[in-house]
Each structure stands twice: as structure tokens, then as C-alpha cells.
Scaffold this motif. Sequence first.
Motif, PDB file in Angstrom:
ATOM      1  N   MET A 122      -0.023   3.059  -1.159  1.00  0.00           N
ATOM      2  CA  MET A 122       0.161   3.642   0.162  1.00  0.00           C
ATOM      3  C   MET A 122       0.212   5.162   0.016  1.00  0.00           C
ATOM      4  O   MET A 122       0.782   5.675  -0.943  1.00  0.00           O
ATOM      5  CB  MET A 122       1.445   3.130   0.818  1.00  0.00           C
ATOM      6  N   LYS A 123      -0.403   5.858   0.967  1.00  0.00           N
ATOM      7  CA  LYS A 123      -0.359   7.314   0.981  1.00  0.00           C
ATOM      8  C   LYS A 123       1.062   7.764   1.352  1.00  0.00           C
ATOM      9  O   LYS A 123       1.766   7.064   2.059  1.00  0.00           O
ATOM     10  CB  LYS A 123      -1.335   7.875   2.018  1.00  0.00           C
ATOM     11  N   ALA A 145      -5.801  -6.358  -2.327  1.00  0.00           N
ATOM     12  CA  ALA A 145      -4.504  -5.720  -2.605  1.00  0.00           C
ATOM     13  C   ALA A 145      -4.111  -4.790  -1.449  1.00  0.00           C
ATOM     14  O   ALA A 145      -2.936  -4.739  -1.059  1.00  0.00           O
ATOM     15  CB  ALA A 145      -4.571  -4.950  -3.919  1.00  0.00           C
ATOM     16  N   ALA A 146      -5.087  -4.087  -0.908  1.00  0.00           N
ATOM     17  CA  ALA A 146      -4.823  -3.201   0.224  1.00  0.00           C
ATOM     18  C   ALA A 146      -4.352  -4.001   1.439  1.00  0.00           C
ATOM     19  O   ALA A 146      -3.401  -3.607   2.129  1.00  0.00           O
ATOM     20  CB  ALA A 146      -6.077  -2.397   0.566  1.00  0.00           C
ATOM     21  N   ARG A 147      -5.013  -5.126   1.686  1.00  0.00           N
ATOM     22  CA  ARG A 147      -4.582  -5.979   2.799  1.00  0.00           C
ATOM     23  C   ARG A 147      -3.154  -6.456   2.586  1.00  0.00           C
ATOM     24  O   ARG A 147      -2.355  -6.486   3.516  1.00  0.00           O
ATOM     25  CB  ARG A 147      -5.504  -7.199   2.948  1.00  0.00           C
ATOM     26  N   ALA A 148      -2.819  -6.802   1.341  1.00  0.00           N
ATOM     27  CA  ALA A 148      -1.461  -7.271   1.029  1.00  0.00           C
ATOM     28  C   ALA A 148      -0.438  -6.158   1.269  1.00  0.00           C
ATOM     29  O   ALA A 148       0.641  -6.412   1.831  1.00  0.00           O
ATOM     30  CB  ALA A 148      -1.391  -7.766  -0.410  1.00  0.00           C
ATOM     31  N   TRP A 200      -1.831  -7.405   6.172  1.00  0.00           N
ATOM     32  CA  TRP A 200      -2.936  -7.723   7.067  1.00  0.00           C
ATOM     33  C   TRP A 200      -3.592  -9.026   6.651  1.00  0.00           C
ATOM     34  O   TRP A 200      -3.791  -9.284   5.464  1.00  0.00           O
ATOM     35  CB  TRP A 200      -4.013  -6.646   7.001  1.00  0.00           C
ATOM     36  N   SER A 201      -3.979  -9.799   7.610  1.00  0.00           N
ATOM     37  CA  SER A 201      -4.811 -10.974   7.370  1.00  0.00           C
ATOM     38  C   SER A 201      -6.272 -10.536   7.333  1.00  0.00           C
ATOM     39  O   SER A 201      -6.601  -9.378   7.648  1.00  0.00           O
ATOM     40  CB  SER A 201      -4.613 -11.994   8.495  1.00  0.00           C
ATOM     41  N   GLN A 202      -7.143 -11.455   6.994  1.00  0.00           N
ATOM     42  CA  GLN A 202      -8.575 -11.155   7.070  1.00  0.00           C
ATOM     43  C   GLN A 202      -8.970 -10.835   8.510  1.00  0.00           C
ATOM     44  O   GLN A 202      -9.792  -9.959   8.754  1.00  0.00           O
ATOM     45  CB  GLN A 202      -9.397 -12.335   6.542  1.00  0.00           C
ATOM     46  N   SER A 203      -8.353 -11.504   9.458  1.00  0.00           N
ATOM     47  CA  SER A 203      -8.631 -11.246  10.878  1.00  0.00           C
ATOM     48  C   SER A 203      -8.227  -9.827  11.271  1.00  0.00           C
ATOM     49  O   SER A 203      -8.938  -9.165  12.030  1.00  0.00           O
ATOM     50  CB  SER A 203      -7.890 -12.242  11.770  1.00  0.00           C
ATOM     51  N   ASP A 204      -7.080  -9.376  10.758  1.00  0.00           N
ATOM     52  CA  ASP A 204      -6.641  -8.013  11.043  1.00  0.00           C
ATOM     53  C   ASP A 204      -7.645  -6.994  10.517  1.00  0.00           C
ATOM     54  O   ASP A 204      -7.982  -6.028  11.202  1.00  0.00           O
ATOM     55  CB  ASP A 204      -5.268  -7.727  10.412  1.00  0.00           C
ATOM     56  N   LEU A 205      -8.129  -7.217   9.293  1.00  0.00           N
ATOM     57  CA  LEU A 205      -9.111  -6.308   8.715  1.00  0.00           C
ATOM     58  C   LEU A 205     -10.417  -6.341   9.516  1.00  0.00           C
ATOM     59  O   LEU A 205     -11.011  -5.294   9.780  1.00  0.00           O
ATOM     60  CB  LEU A 205      -9.380  -6.649   7.246  1.00  0.00           C
ATOM     61  N   ALA A 251     -11.238   1.665   7.458  1.00  0.00           N
ATOM     62  CA  ALA A 251     -10.150   1.024   8.214  1.00  0.00           C
ATOM     63  C   ALA A 251      -8.880   0.957   7.375  1.00  0.00           C
ATOM     64  O   ALA A 251      -7.779   1.250   7.860  1.00  0.00           O
ATOM     65  CB  ALA A 251     -10.569  -0.370   8.662  1.00  0.00           C
ATOM     66  N   LEU A 252      -9.022   0.590   6.104  1.00  0.00           N
ATOM     67  CA  LEU A 252      -7.858   0.494   5.226  1.00  0.00           C
ATOM     68  C   LEU A 252      -7.263   1.871   4.948  1.00  0.00           C
ATOM     69  O   LEU A 252      -6.034   2.046   4.954  1.00  0.00           O
ATOM     70  CB  LEU A 252      -8.232  -0.213   3.925  1.00  0.00           C
TER      71      LEU A 252
END
Length: 95
Positions: A93-94, A27-30, A34-39, A73-74
Motif C-alpha cells: 500500500m502507498k 495480492a493487490a486485490r487481497a 477486493w473481489s474479482q467483481s470489484d476489480l 485501477a489498483l
Amino acid sequence: MNYDTKSINMESMQVSILKVSIRQVKAARALLDWSQSDLAESSGVSLPTIKRLETTDGPIGGREETASAICTALEFAGVEFIAENGGGAGVRMKK
């Protein structure tokens, strides 16, 4: 996306002590688009490890350092993990 992970001092970041689930990571990536690669690039965790972890459900598995790097990172990117506290675990999101 291109992230300079060398500029992030992981030791100075406050890492959430709550147990984060794989669903929260997805959910955070969404939220960040971000893709898995971005993470993987942002956290310093290998892409195969990110992919392997995301095939499971429940709390982030693997080594504590890996989970910490992913969460940091997230959180550094602006995500806040929300504890279960009766309303259900989540992310936002903060401000």
C-alpha cells in the motif's frame, strides 16, 4: 463495493511500466479486500476477462489496454507494484 469509474481519468494516471504478474494482481486485490467483481467494476474490464486472466500464472496476458486498466485501477486505489530488483516482485500500500 461501488466504484465510479467514470470519474477516473485513466489517461492522466501514471501507470507502472514494470511488468506486473497475475500473482501481484491477486495480492493487490487481497490488500484492498477486493473481489474479482470489484476489480472488474473499478477497471472497466469484464468479470469473465478478470477470471480468465487469473487462471494463468506469469505476467498479465491479453491486450496491453486490459493490463493497463487493471494496474491503473489498483494503483488508483492505493496499491504500489514493486519491481523484482533482486528482492522479489511484490505489492504494498502507498503511504
